[in-house]
Design an enzyme around this catalytic site. Sequence first.
Site, short mmCIF file in Angstrom:
data_model
loop_
_atom_site.label_atom_id
_atom_site.label_comp_id
_atom_site.label_asym_id
_atom_site.label_seq_id
_atom_site.Cartn_x
_atom_site.Cartn_y
_atom_site.Cartn_z
N TRP A 99 46.62 -11.16 10.14
CA TRP A 99 46.72 -12.38 10.69
C TRP A 99 45.40 -12.83 11.05
O TRP A 99 45.51 -14.21 11.49
CB TRP A 99 47.72 -11.57 12.16
N ASP A 166 46.57 -14.09 19.78
CA ASP A 166 47.91 -14.53 19.38
C ASP A 166 48.69 -13.04 19.70
O ASP A 166 48.29 -11.87 19.84
CB ASP A 166 47.16 -14.39 17.46
N LYS A 190 58.75 -10.46 17.35
CA LYS A 190 58.84 -8.94 17.68
C LYS A 190 59.80 -8.59 18.75
O LYS A 190 59.77 -7.47 18.82
CB LYS A 190 57.40 -9.19 17.34
#
Length: 356
Positions: A99, A166, A190
Amino acid sequence: MKKHNFNAGPSILPREVIEKTAQAILDYNGSGLSLMEISHRAKDFQPVVDEAVALFKELLNIPEGYSVLFLGGGASLEFCMVPYNFLEKKAAYLNTGTWAKKAIKEAKAFGEVVEVASSAADNFTYIPKGYTVPADADYFHVTTNNTIYGTELHEDLDSPVPMIADMSSDIFSRPVDISKYICIYGGAQKNLAPAGVTFVIVKNDAVGKVSRYIPTMLNYQTHIDGGSMFNTPPVVPIYAALQTLRWLKAQGGVEEMARRAKERADMLYAEIDRNRLFRGTVTDKGDRSYMNICFVMKDEYKDLEADFLKFATERGMVGIKGHRSVGGFRASCYNALPKESVQALIGCMQEFEKAH
Ligand SMILES: *Cc1c(COP(=O)(O)O)cnc(C)c1O
């Protein structure tokens, strides 16, 4: 058979969140209409956004001067929105996995990107330390939990420049010092809600400092001004997020989530370290994620991997197959995962060890 949901994302949500959202989809507040059939500007929907924003601020102790936004596009769109809005000349990024790499790639289109450190050469099995963040960078970007590789920053770093994070896969799992960041974002799927909504916490006075034109929908100012209602927001996921936020508060907030996360992780890592068949993949134990616990079969037992997956699946474990870039197993232990699920997985590991 009881299912134990270790999915990495979309992932487990509290049962009551699912039930309340299902009810609202059938009949919203006794209106005879579904939550899916009403205007996002209806007078009974605005309070949902308002309360979700208020609970975000309360639960994360967000200081004055920040906005909480609910947008579309996922964390992946933020990889581009962040540099669009904040990168004037130079930005610093810490490369800790898939990511982070994607975020770096997007930023390079907007200015100079300094990769302050990377653990790529070791397949991201640890989080780099001892690097220098350039003091003239516009911001320093980190991925606080690396969902795929199972590493996590358990504390907010110190940085000479404002940070951006993030937090897709660890938001609400620990207290955060928001004042160190000008922007925190993540996909909700999530730890917060079903897929479809992205949360963004943004410092109002950090926006509007770059000289480029920013397309309206990609400009944070648009959504700050519009209160996440510039266009139609993802109504159902926001409603579900509100139910999760209420649940979080009733359970004792982020301090309690942090305690539970550590308790679950300590139990499972202890078994991984003890069990003759398995080993953890993260080399620096201090970097082990509490959210995504990655482990493999030791080299001498590698050929048992498929057998263990089948064995555990037959006993109700769901989603424990590791990401293809790491292999082995990954048990994602998000906020809503009960300790009993971790105990059940440990039971499987012990039974399998006895049989081999
Ligand atoms: C899942 C994930 C993403 C991608 O999120 P999307 O909402 O699918 O774009 C980005 N970063 C991290 C840390 C993730 O876990």
